[in-house]
Design a protein around this motif. Structure first.
Motif, PDB file in Angstrom:
ATOM      1  N   LEU A  50      11.799   2.067  -5.381  1.00  0.00           N
ATOM      2  CA  LEU A  50      12.846   1.236  -4.793  1.00  0.00           C
ATOM      3  C   LEU A  50      12.430   0.385  -3.611  1.00  0.00           C
ATOM      4  O   LEU A  50      13.077  -0.608  -3.311  1.00  0.00           O
ATOM      5  CB  LEU A  50      14.065   2.080  -4.429  1.00  0.00           C
ATOM      6  CG  LEU A  50      13.878   3.233  -3.465  1.00  0.00           C
ATOM      7  CD1 LEU A  50      14.916   3.130  -2.360  1.00  0.00           C
ATOM      8  CD2 LEU A  50      14.072   4.535  -4.195  1.00  0.00           C
ATOM      9  N   THR A  51      11.346   0.791  -2.944  1.00  0.00           N
ATOM     10  CA  THR A  51      10.800  -0.091  -1.896  1.00  0.00           C
ATOM     11  C   THR A  51       9.394   0.369  -1.571  1.00  0.00           C
ATOM     12  O   THR A  51       8.846   1.274  -2.217  1.00  0.00           O
ATOM     13  CB  THR A  51      11.676  -0.090  -0.620  1.00  0.00           C
ATOM     14  OG1 THR A  51      11.180  -1.089   0.284  1.00  0.00           O
ATOM     15  CG2 THR A  51      11.675   1.243   0.101  1.00  0.00           C
ATOM     16  N   ASN A  52       8.809  -0.288  -0.579  1.00  0.00           N
ATOM     17  CA  ASN A  52       7.504   0.105  -0.077  1.00  0.00           C
ATOM     18  C   ASN A  52       7.662   0.360   1.410  1.00  0.00           C
ATOM     19  O   ASN A  52       8.090  -0.533   2.145  1.00  0.00           O
ATOM     20  CB  ASN A  52       6.487  -1.007  -0.352  1.00  0.00           C
ATOM     21  CG  ASN A  52       5.070  -0.522  -0.144  1.00  0.00           C
ATOM     22  OD1 ASN A  52       4.629  -0.360   0.976  1.00  0.00           O
ATOM     23  ND2 ASN A  52       4.382  -0.268  -1.239  1.00  0.00           N
ATOM     24  N   ASP A  53       7.352   1.569   1.840  1.00  0.00           N
ATOM     25  CA  ASP A  53       7.592   1.944   3.239  1.00  0.00           C
ATOM     26  C   ASP A  53       6.484   1.388   4.135  1.00  0.00           C
ATOM     27  O   ASP A  53       5.526   2.092   4.467  1.00  0.00           O
ATOM     28  CB  ASP A  53       7.668   3.473   3.343  1.00  0.00           C
ATOM     29  CG  ASP A  53       8.135   3.909   4.717  1.00  0.00           C
ATOM     30  OD1 ASP A  53       8.475   3.031   5.531  1.00  0.00           O
ATOM     31  OD2 ASP A  53       8.158   5.121   4.973  1.00  0.00           O
ATOM     32  N   CYS A  54       6.624   0.129   4.492  1.00  0.00           N
ATOM     33  CA  CYS A  54       5.588  -0.503   5.318  1.00  0.00           C
ATOM     34  C   CYS A  54       6.248  -1.458   6.310  1.00  0.00           C
ATOM     35  O   CYS A  54       7.467  -1.648   6.288  1.00  0.00           O
ATOM     36  CB  CYS A  54       4.597  -1.252   4.423  1.00  0.00           C
ATOM     37  SG  CYS A  54       5.339  -2.595   3.507  1.00  0.00           S
ATOM     38  N   GLU A  55       5.430  -2.038   7.166  1.00  0.00           N
ATOM     39  CA  GLU A  55       5.927  -2.991   8.157  1.00  0.00           C
ATOM     40  C   GLU A  55       6.297  -4.304   7.468  1.00  0.00           C
ATOM     41  O   GLU A  55       5.792  -4.606   6.386  1.00  0.00           O
ATOM     42  CB  GLU A  55       4.843  -3.274   9.201  1.00  0.00           C
ATOM     43  CG  GLU A  55       4.432  -2.054  10.015  1.00  0.00           C
ATOM     44  CD  GLU A  55       5.607  -1.443  10.769  1.00  0.00           C
ATOM     45  OE1 GLU A  55       6.375  -2.212  11.381  1.00  0.00           O
ATOM     46  OE2 GLU A  55       5.773  -0.216  10.717  1.00  0.00           O
ATOM     47  N   VAL A  56       7.141  -5.079   8.140  1.00  0.00           N
ATOM     48  CA  VAL A  56       7.584  -6.357   7.565  1.00  0.00           C
ATOM     49  C   VAL A  56       6.395  -7.267   7.249  1.00  0.00           C
ATOM     50  O   VAL A  56       6.368  -7.929   6.204  1.00  0.00           O
ATOM     51  CB  VAL A  56       8.596  -7.057   8.500  1.00  0.00           C
ATOM     52  CG1 VAL A  56       8.870  -8.478   8.048  1.00  0.00           C
ATOM     53  CG2 VAL A  56       9.888  -6.260   8.569  1.00  0.00           C
ATOM     54  N   GLU A  57       5.394  -7.262   8.121  1.00  0.00           N
ATOM     55  CA  GLU A  57       4.229  -8.134   7.877  1.00  0.00           C
ATOM     56  C   GLU A  57       3.572  -7.791   6.538  1.00  0.00           C
ATOM     57  O   GLU A  57       3.121  -8.675   5.816  1.00  0.00           O
ATOM     58  CB  GLU A  57       3.214  -8.013   9.016  1.00  0.00           C
ATOM     59  CG  GLU A  57       3.649  -8.718  10.298  1.00  0.00           C
ATOM     60  CD  GLU A  57       4.010 -10.195  10.106  1.00  0.00           C
ATOM     61  OE1 GLU A  57       3.319 -10.872   9.324  1.00  0.00           O
ATOM     62  OE2 GLU A  57       4.994 -10.656  10.711  1.00  0.00           O
ATOM     63  N   GLU A  58       3.535  -6.488   6.228  1.00  0.00           N
ATOM     64  CA  GLU A  58       2.935  -6.076   4.952  1.00  0.00           C
ATOM     65  C   GLU A  58       3.826  -6.456   3.771  1.00  0.00           C
ATOM     66  O   GLU A  58       3.341  -6.824   2.703  1.00  0.00           O
ATOM     67  CB  GLU A  58       2.668  -4.573   4.935  1.00  0.00           C
ATOM     68  CG  GLU A  58       1.518  -4.159   5.822  1.00  0.00           C
ATOM     69  CD  GLU A  58       1.443  -2.653   5.971  1.00  0.00           C
ATOM     70  OE1 GLU A  58       1.076  -1.957   5.012  1.00  0.00           O
ATOM     71  OE2 GLU A  58       1.786  -2.158   7.071  1.00  0.00           O
ATOM     72  N   LEU A  59       5.143  -6.372   3.982  1.00  0.00           N
ATOM     73  CA  LEU A  59       6.062  -6.821   2.921  1.00  0.00           C
ATOM     74  C   LEU A  59       5.773  -8.284   2.621  1.00  0.00           C
ATOM     75  O   LEU A  59       5.665  -8.698   1.467  1.00  0.00           O
ATOM     76  CB  LEU A  59       7.525  -6.703   3.367  1.00  0.00           C
ATOM     77  CG  LEU A  59       8.173  -5.328   3.497  1.00  0.00           C
ATOM     78  CD1 LEU A  59       9.628  -5.469   3.946  1.00  0.00           C
ATOM     79  CD2 LEU A  59       8.122  -4.587   2.162  1.00  0.00           C
ATOM     80  N   LEU A  60       5.632  -9.055   3.701  1.00  0.00           N
ATOM     81  CA  LEU A  60       5.407 -10.491   3.534  1.00  0.00           C
ATOM     82  C   LEU A  60       4.082 -10.754   2.808  1.00  0.00           C
ATOM     83  O   LEU A  60       4.001 -11.630   1.950  1.00  0.00           O
ATOM     84  CB  LEU A  60       5.432 -11.203   4.890  1.00  0.00           C
ATOM     85  CG  LEU A  60       6.812 -11.270   5.552  1.00  0.00           C
ATOM     86  CD1 LEU A  60       6.701 -11.644   7.029  1.00  0.00           C
ATOM     87  CD2 LEU A  60       7.713 -12.282   4.837  1.00  0.00           C
ATOM     88  N   GLN A  61       3.057  -9.960   3.133  1.00  0.00           N
ATOM     89  CA  GLN A  61       1.752 -10.142   2.483  1.00  0.00           C
ATOM     90  C   GLN A  61       1.831  -9.915   0.976  1.00  0.00           C
ATOM     91  O   GLN A  61       1.055 -10.471   0.213  1.00  0.00           O
ATOM     92  CB  GLN A  61       0.714  -9.167   3.076  1.00  0.00           C
ATOM     93  CG  GLN A  61       0.198  -9.561   4.438  1.00  0.00           C
ATOM     94  CD  GLN A  61      -0.315 -10.995   4.463  1.00  0.00           C
ATOM     95  OE1 GLN A  61      -1.061 -11.421   3.580  1.00  0.00           O
ATOM     96  NE2 GLN A  61       0.113 -11.762   5.453  1.00  0.00           N
ATOM     97  N   ALA A  62       2.783  -9.062   0.556  1.00  0.00           N
ATOM     98  CA  ALA A  62       2.882  -8.721  -0.866  1.00  0.00           C
ATOM     99  C   ALA A  62       3.630  -9.791  -1.669  1.00  0.00           C
ATOM    100  O   ALA A  62       3.689  -9.734  -2.896  1.00  0.00           O
ATOM    101  CB  ALA A  62       3.608  -7.385  -1.019  1.00  0.00           C
ATOM    102  N   VAL A  63       4.206 -10.745  -0.969  1.00  0.00           N
ATOM    103  CA  VAL A  63       4.981 -11.790  -1.654  1.00  0.00           C
ATOM    104  C   VAL A  63       4.031 -12.880  -2.154  1.00  0.00           C
ATOM    105  O   VAL A  63       3.154 -13.331  -1.421  1.00  0.00           O
ATOM    106  CB  VAL A  63       6.040 -12.380  -0.689  1.00  0.00           C
ATOM    107  CG1 VAL A  63       6.780 -13.543  -1.326  1.00  0.00           C
ATOM    108  CG2 VAL A  63       7.012 -11.290  -0.265  1.00  0.00           C
TER     109      VAL A  63
END
Ligand SMILES: Cc1cc2nc3c(=O)[nH]c(=O)nc-3n(C[C@H](O)[C@H](O)[C@H](O)COP(=O)(O)OP(=O)(O)OC[C@H]3O[C@@H](n4cnc5c(N)ncnc54)[C@H](O)[C@@H]3O)c2cc1C
Length: 432
Positions: A50-63
């Motif tokens: 359902l999600t990835n438990d990481c920092e916002v910067e890492e979320l952004l990197q995955a986009v």
């Protein structure tokens, strides 16, 4: 209190409905299927990452596409907010390798239940088997307040409501389109939102399947069908340039290759692959250098000097791979190991470090985890998900031109954009 119509009972739609209802709006959610969250049900092989438990910067990197657009939505609703949301609904979560978050029960149905109960608790009116046929707009009205008038001038029109397939028209002050993409159409995602966007004057960027298996030339993959390789490294090149490199897991199928590593590669090589076939090299022993691998094979050979080549590979490769390695190394299977030349051994080393396949084309939307392309984010306000063209019209989730790699990031896009849309709906008459 505004009347809010949410189109689509998937991840983005349900989150948007909860957020809008929390802000005191009168929310109705329209879902064309007989039940909610059909796509959520099949996510993560039925376990829902359902999600990835990481920092916002890492979320952004995955986009992969339009990363910057998500900055505000991700900060407004982080993956920790997603976890807290579900935990608050009584659904325990657990975090696995790579920060991937799943329901503790391993059942995606728990995610749907949590959302559905949350909607019930905050009074969302859920309308199942209610297919929306059109979103209805009118001219932007004038407003008493000068500041509001100025804002409204930016919008060429204003939302009026929706029309159901039954012909019934429903008035709404805000409409949130969360109809998904066009992959796995049987789940209900049939691209209606793209049509709604175009009919209301928005652009839709070119669509293509992404996070999708890839076909390969010849019958090597077919012969290895069902074989799953872990801890391997793959490289994709166009003959000269390296287009993708990654470490992880992949699988062979009757038509080619799939698995997490291949799906991720598919999202990065798709443009090149549309032009011509690409080379895939699998490093079956990435932890060993060429020299270390040679020494390892030599040890195996010395321990079984008098055996035939075909009988000494069991410690090196999975059983299904052995006949293929023998054939592709061009070392006679019956040859006694002590007769194998240095050159032959080097061929085996090279094949192990660079097992080659030719990628020919992506599979289609029926097998794609997501749809790349969608409603152009240039026409959407990134803080609110509201259209810059039609006041009161919002888009959330996969219908937007946004996508990410695997690992829970695509659902996080749905939660964050759904939350942004739902929580941005203003009171009637004061919406901007
Ligand atoms: C096999 C598979 C596995 C996946 N696994 C993961 C994973 O583990 N983790 C992850 O992060 N992502 C995963 N994804 C991607 C993820 O599921 C999607 O990105 C996400 O569900 C998109 O949410 P959405 O709400 O935007 O769209 P959807 O989930 O597609 O929901 C759209 C809803 O709108 C409804 N609808 C459409 N048109 C209309 C209409 N005209 N009227 C009324 N209702 C309508 C549809 O029936 C549907 O219920 C997976 C996808 C697939 C296909």
């Amino acid at each position: 209190m505004s009347r809010v119509a949410v189109i689509g009972g998937g991840a983005a739609g349900m989150m948007a409905a909860v957020a809008a209802a929390h802000n005191g709006h009168q929310v109705s959610l329209y879902e064309k299927n007989e039940k909610l969250g059909k796509k959520i049900y099949i996510t993560g092989k039925g376990r829902c990452n359902l999600t990835n438990d990481c920092e916002v910067e890492e979320l952004l990197q995955a986009v992969c596409v339009n990363r910057k657009f998500l900055y505000s939505a991700f900060y407004g609703f982080t993956s920790q907010d997603t976890i807290a949301f579900f935990e608050k609904q009584g659904m325990r979560t657990k975090t696995e390798r790579g920060n991937r978050v799943f329901p503790e029960s391993d059942h995606s149905s728990d995610v749907i239940r949590a959302l559905s109960e949350s909607m019930k608790r905050c009074g969302v009116n859920v309308m199942l088997e209610s297919e929306v046929e059109a979103v209805l707009c009118g001219q932007a009205e004038g407003s008493a307040d000068a500041a509001q008038r100025k804002e409204k001038a930016a919008h060429s029109s204003r939302i009026r409501g929706i029309r159901l397939r039954s012909g019934q028209e429903i008035c709404a002050d805000a409409v949130i389109v969360a109809t998904g993409g066009i992959s796995y159409r049987a789940t209900g995602s049939t691209g209606d939102g793209y049509r709604f966007a175009q009919e209301t004057g928005h652009s839709v960027t070119p669509l293509s399947p992404s996070l999708v298996p890839i076909e390969t030339q010849g019958d090597w993959a077919k012969r290895l069908q069902g074989l799953s390789l872990r801890n391997i490294e793959i490289r994709v090149t166009d003959g000269k340039k390296e287009l993708f490199r990654g470490f992880g897991e992949m699988m062979f199928t009757h038509f080619g290759v799939t698995g997490p590593l291949i799906l991720t590669a598919s999202s990065q090589i798709q443009k090149k692959l549309a032009g011509h076939p690409l080379d895939l090299y699998i490093d079956l022993k990435p932890a060993l250098s060429q020299e270390q691998l040679d020494a390892r094979i030599l040890r195996e050979f010395e321990a079984a000097k008098n055996k035939q080549f075909k009988n000494v590979l069991g410690n090196l490769f999975p059983a299904k791979l052995i006949p293929v390695m023998i054939e592709r190394s061009m070392i006679p299977p019956e040859k006694a190991v002590h007769d194998i030349s240095r050159e032959e051994r080097q061929r085996l080393v090279a094949l192990t470090k660079q097992f080659p396949l030719t990628l020919t084309r992506l599979r289609d939307y029926n097998e794609a985890i997501i749809t790349r392309g969608g409603v152009s984010v240039k026409e959407i306000n990134p803080a609110t998900m509201e259209s810059k063209k039609v006041a009161g019209l919002y888009f959330a989730g996969e219908v937007l031109d946004l996508d990410a790699v695997t690992g829970g990031f695509n659902l996080q896009i749905a939660w964050s954009t759904g939350y942004a849309a739902g929580s941005s709906v203003m009171q009637e008459g004061t919406d901007h």
